[in-house]
Every structure is written in structure tokens, then in C-alpha cells.
Design a protein around this motif. Sequence first.
Motif, PDB file in Angstrom:
ATOM      1  N   ALA A  59     -37.464  79.891  91.215  1.00  0.00           N
ATOM      2  CA  ALA A  59     -36.520  79.062  90.977  1.00  0.00           C
ATOM      3  C   ALA A  59     -36.857  78.000  90.147  1.00  0.00           C
ATOM      4  O   ALA A  59     -36.144  77.472  89.077  1.00  0.00           O
ATOM      5  CB  ALA A  59     -36.139  78.462  92.307  1.00  0.00           C
ATOM      6  N   GLN A  60     -38.181  77.335  90.278  1.00  0.00           N
ATOM      7  CA  GLN A  60     -38.721  76.468  89.317  1.00  0.00           C
ATOM      8  C   GLN A  60     -38.618  76.747  87.876  1.00  0.00           C
ATOM      9  O   GLN A  60     -38.370  76.145  86.846  1.00  0.00           O
ATOM     10  CB  GLN A  60     -39.867  75.771  89.765  1.00  0.00           C
ATOM     11  N   GLY A  61     -38.947  78.101  87.702  1.00  0.00           N
ATOM     12  CA  GLY A  61     -39.074  78.628  86.530  1.00  0.00           C
ATOM     13  C   GLY A  61     -37.714  78.646  85.740  1.00  0.00           C
ATOM     14  O   GLY A  61     -37.561  78.527  84.510  1.00  0.00           O
ATOM     15  N   LEU A  62     -36.766  79.270  86.448  1.00  0.00           N
ATOM     16  CA  LEU A  62     -35.357  79.279  85.977  1.00  0.00           C
ATOM     17  C   LEU A  62     -34.837  77.986  85.742  1.00  0.00           C
ATOM     18  O   LEU A  62     -34.213  77.940  84.560  1.00  0.00           O
ATOM     19  CB  LEU A  62     -34.223  80.121  86.860  1.00  0.00           C
ATOM     20  N   ILE A  63     -35.042  77.148  86.371  1.00  0.00           N
ATOM     21  CA  ILE A  63     -34.584  75.518  86.098  1.00  0.00           C
ATOM     22  C   ILE A  63     -35.232  75.287  85.040  1.00  0.00           C
ATOM     23  O   ILE A  63     -34.416  74.460  84.027  1.00  0.00           O
ATOM     24  CB  ILE A  63     -35.173  74.554  87.247  1.00  0.00           C
ATOM     25  N   PHE A  64     -36.364  75.557  84.663  1.00  0.00           N
ATOM     26  CA  PHE A  64     -37.115  75.133  83.126  1.00  0.00           C
ATOM     27  C   PHE A  64     -36.571  75.964  82.123  1.00  0.00           C
ATOM     28  O   PHE A  64     -36.089  75.363  81.239  1.00  0.00           O
ATOM     29  CB  PHE A  64     -38.530  75.337  83.524  1.00  0.00           C
ATOM     30  N   THR A  65     -36.702  77.223  82.234  1.00  0.00           N
ATOM     31  CA  THR A  65     -36.409  78.067  81.095  1.00  0.00           C
ATOM     32  C   THR A  65     -34.988  78.263  80.690  1.00  0.00           C
ATOM     33  O   THR A  65     -34.499  77.841  79.576  1.00  0.00           O
ATOM     34  CB  THR A  65     -36.773  79.659  81.405  1.00  0.00           C
ATOM     35  N   SER A 102     -37.293  84.025  81.124  1.00  0.00           N
ATOM     36  CA  SER A 102     -36.214  83.970  82.399  1.00  0.00           C
ATOM     37  C   SER A 102     -35.877  85.357  82.752  1.00  0.00           C
ATOM     38  O   SER A 102     -35.518  85.168  84.054  1.00  0.00           O
ATOM     39  CB  SER A 102     -35.002  83.031  81.726  1.00  0.00           C
ATOM     40  N   SER A 103     -35.648  86.018  81.962  1.00  0.00           N
ATOM     41  CA  SER A 103     -35.272  87.602  82.231  1.00  0.00           C
ATOM     42  C   SER A 103     -36.185  88.289  83.692  1.00  0.00           C
ATOM     43  O   SER A 103     -35.828  88.837  84.300  1.00  0.00           O
ATOM     44  CB  SER A 103     -34.933  88.490  81.139  1.00  0.00           C
ATOM     45  N   ALA A 104     -37.733  88.242  83.050  1.00  0.00           N
ATOM     46  CA  ALA A 104     -38.758  88.662  84.063  1.00  0.00           C
ATOM     47  C   ALA A 104     -38.538  87.840  85.274  1.00  0.00           C
ATOM     48  O   ALA A 104     -38.785  88.618  86.364  1.00  0.00           O
ATOM     49  CB  ALA A 104     -39.923  88.353  83.224  1.00  0.00           C
ATOM     50  N   ILE A 105     -38.458  86.499  85.386  1.00  0.00           N
ATOM     51  CA  ILE A 105     -38.203  86.032  86.634  1.00  0.00           C
ATOM     52  C   ILE A 105     -36.941  86.059  87.228  1.00  0.00           C
ATOM     53  O   ILE A 105     -37.272  86.371  88.387  1.00  0.00           O
ATOM     54  CB  ILE A 105     -38.224  84.175  86.243  1.00  0.00           C
ATOM     55  N   THR A 106     -35.763  86.357  86.884  1.00  0.00           N
ATOM     56  CA  THR A 106     -34.731  86.986  87.231  1.00  0.00           C
ATOM     57  C   THR A 106     -34.990  88.219  87.835  1.00  0.00           C
ATOM     58  O   THR A 106     -34.423  88.472  89.092  1.00  0.00           O
ATOM     59  CB  THR A 106     -33.542  86.868  86.381  1.00  0.00           C
ATOM     60  N   ALA A 107     -35.539  89.227  87.422  1.00  0.00           N
ATOM     61  CA  ALA A 107     -35.771  90.532  88.007  1.00  0.00           C
ATOM     62  C   ALA A 107     -36.678  90.413  89.134  1.00  0.00           C
ATOM     63  O   ALA A 107     -36.534  90.927  90.234  1.00  0.00           O
ATOM     64  CB  ALA A 107     -36.360  91.481  86.763  1.00  0.00           C
ATOM     65  N   LEU A 131     -37.386  68.920  83.763  1.00  0.00           N
ATOM     66  CA  LEU A 131     -37.169  70.074  84.111  1.00  0.00           C
ATOM     67  C   LEU A 131     -38.190  70.410  85.160  1.00  0.00           C
ATOM     68  O   LEU A 131     -38.040  71.295  85.994  1.00  0.00           O
ATOM     69  CB  LEU A 131     -36.781  71.096  83.166  1.00  0.00           C
ATOM     70  N   LEU A 132     -39.363  70.043  85.182  1.00  0.00           N
ATOM     71  CA  LEU A 132     -40.598  70.457  85.811  1.00  0.00           C
ATOM     72  C   LEU A 132     -40.986  69.480  86.901  1.00  0.00           C
ATOM     73  O   LEU A 132     -41.844  69.481  87.717  1.00  0.00           O
ATOM     74  CB  LEU A 132     -41.880  70.554  84.954  1.00  0.00           C
ATOM     75  N   LEU A 176     -32.910  74.183  94.011  1.00  0.00           N
ATOM     76  CA  LEU A 176     -31.595  74.942  92.999  1.00  0.00           C
ATOM     77  C   LEU A 176     -30.757  73.752  92.715  1.00  0.00           C
ATOM     78  O   LEU A 176     -30.248  73.508  91.637  1.00  0.00           O
ATOM     79  CB  LEU A 176     -31.403  76.105  93.781  1.00  0.00           C
ATOM     80  N   LEU A 177     -30.376  73.095  93.777  1.00  0.00           N
ATOM     81  CA  LEU A 177     -29.473  71.864  93.835  1.00  0.00           C
ATOM     82  C   LEU A 177     -29.838  70.902  93.010  1.00  0.00           C
ATOM     83  O   LEU A 177     -29.163  70.416  92.141  1.00  0.00           O
ATOM     84  CB  LEU A 177     -28.903  71.598  95.294  1.00  0.00           C
ATOM     85  N   LEU A 178     -30.882  70.522  93.210  1.00  0.00           N
ATOM     86  CA  LEU A 178     -31.352  69.264  92.265  1.00  0.00           C
ATOM     87  C   LEU A 178     -31.850  69.618  90.974  1.00  0.00           C
ATOM     88  O   LEU A 178     -31.651  68.997  90.184  1.00  0.00           O
ATOM     89  CB  LEU A 178     -32.934  68.742  93.017  1.00  0.00           C
ATOM     90  N   GLY A 179     -32.164  70.814  90.777  1.00  0.00           N
ATOM     91  CA  GLY A 179     -32.178  71.261  89.303  1.00  0.00           C
ATOM     92  C   GLY A 179     -31.121  71.412  88.637  1.00  0.00           C
ATOM     93  O   GLY A 179     -31.048  70.821  87.655  1.00  0.00           O
ATOM     94  N   ALA A 180     -29.929  71.899  89.295  1.00  0.00           N
ATOM     95  CA  ALA A 180     -28.939  72.129  88.512  1.00  0.00           C
ATOM     96  C   ALA A 180     -27.902  70.802  88.413  1.00  0.00           C
ATOM     97  O   ALA A 180     -27.442  70.587  87.549  1.00  0.00           O
ATOM     98  CB  ALA A 180     -27.958  73.278  89.141  1.00  0.00           C
ATOM     99  N   LEU A 181     -28.040  70.108  89.536  1.00  0.00           N
ATOM    100  CA  LEU A 181     -26.953  68.850  89.527  1.00  0.00           C
ATOM    101  C   LEU A 181     -27.572  67.719  89.239  1.00  0.00           C
ATOM    102  O   LEU A 181     -26.980  66.514  88.898  1.00  0.00           O
ATOM    103  CB  LEU A 181     -26.406  68.768  91.227  1.00  0.00           C
TER     104      LEU A 181
END
Length: 276
Positions: free
Chosen positions: A89-95, A117-122, A167-168, A216-221
Motif C-alpha cells: 500500500a505504501q508503495g502504491l501511495i508513492f508510485t 506500481s503494476s508489480a505491486i498491484t499484482a 508520499l513516504l 490508504l486513507l491518509l495516503g489518498a486524502l
Amino acid sequence: MLTATNGAPYLGCGLGVALLAFTSWRDDTHPLSPQLRLLVQLISASLACLPLLFSINVNPLWGAAVVLGIMWLINLYNFMDGTDALAGAQGLIFTLGVLMLFPEYGSAEALLLIVTSSAITAFLIFNWPPAKIFMGDVGSTVLGLIFGFITLQIAETFNQLAACLILLAGFITDASWTLAARFLNRQRVWEAHRLHYYQKMARKFASHKAPLATYLLLGALVQWPLALGALHATSWYWTLYLLAAITIHALLCWQYRAGLTDPKDCLASPETFTSN
């Protein structure tokens, strides 16, 4: 952008990733000494950043500081990989944050961000609570190195550097606060523990999903808007956005007494939510 005119930085990063991944795999299967791991991290961080720094004639003292900073990012990402899906999740927040918010970056940086980001999602498909597979040292340390390299490649100004750090901010703040608290309380900081705020949150709610949802909430919002603000801030006002991101996670560290041992921590099973 701090971009060299040749592919040396990417070759160096690739070599650093390969060396770090192999050593981390060996450490996962046959534990290595802390001294050897630190040496490998030093070499990997140097391979990833020194070709670029030399190409733009950076002061050697600044170069050494950058290498140490990337080494810390490698370690803190490993420390923070202790509950299901959190490191991903932290990886997606950054990428995703960099892909969406940054005004410009080269095609090579874009490709690296998209592939990562694609690798992290998978990976998250199988690492989502309850996890079926785990990242291990191989994944966590390599992500720390890659994110440090990306930051170095795209951060031409203090505003852009601040945006990357925002972001990190979750991992940086929790890992740094916890390490400092353990050191000040004369704990053996090199030993595994369960004292990060995300671990204490997971125990409090008896669920890996509690810290995951929080990140996830803190990252996005919060962190994405703050990073955007830092990018467009005038003068030194980017420091306020960075301080705000750090403060939010610092308050959670304070609330959950990160780094401090409570009686309930002693009663928790050793294999539960443990950081290396």
C-alpha cells in the motif's frame, strides 16, 4: 531533473537491485550477519546513486549523505513490512502519487514507475489480508532502494524532494520515531520487535486491515494533497506541507506509544506482527 546523459544511473540501479535482492534472499533462507547486510546495502545504494551524482558533480559530502539516506530507506522499508499488504500500500501511495502529481519526468522514470506500481498491484492480490504470500526481505529492501533511486532521479528542487518525502511520510515517520524511542530507552535496536505504531494498531483491533486502511486513507486524502501543495509552494513554504505530513503520523506514533514496551506487548505472541 537530475538526469544523466547516459544510462549509467539505471545500470547502477539495476546492479544494486540485483545484489540487494540476492543478499536479501540469502538472508531470508540463511540469516546473515548485520555487518554483511549493511555492507551490501552500502554497495547497493552507492551503485544506485553515485553514477548520477558524479555526472552532475555533486559535493562528496552531499553524495555520502544521499547514500546514507538511501540506506536508511532500504532499512526502514524492511522494518515496516510487518502486516499484510502495508508495504504494498505504501508503495502504491508513492508510485501512483508521483505519476499523478509530478509535472514532468522522463520516459525512463515513467516506465520504472509504471512497472513498479503494476508489480505491486499484482502482488497485493495475493498479499491482501489474509495474505497468501509475503514480501520478505527481497521485496521490501528492493522497494526501498528503488524509491530512493526514483526520488533522486526526479527531485530537481526542494519542492519536489519534499513531495517525495511526503508520499513516504508514513514509513519514514513510524520507523524513525520507533528507532529513536527504542534507542533512548536503551533497547537493543538491532533486535526484532513489535513496537511500531502500525503493529500496535493491528494488535489493538486484532486485524491487519486497521493499519492498512489508515495508510490508504491518509495516503489518498492527506498525503497526496499535501504533496501537491508542496510542489506548488512558493519560497520555503514547502516545509509546512512536509511538516504537516510528518506531524500526522507522529501523532499516531505518540498515541500508540511507538517504540515503548507496554505489558500487553510482552504478552503478545513473538510471531505476531514482528518487524526485523
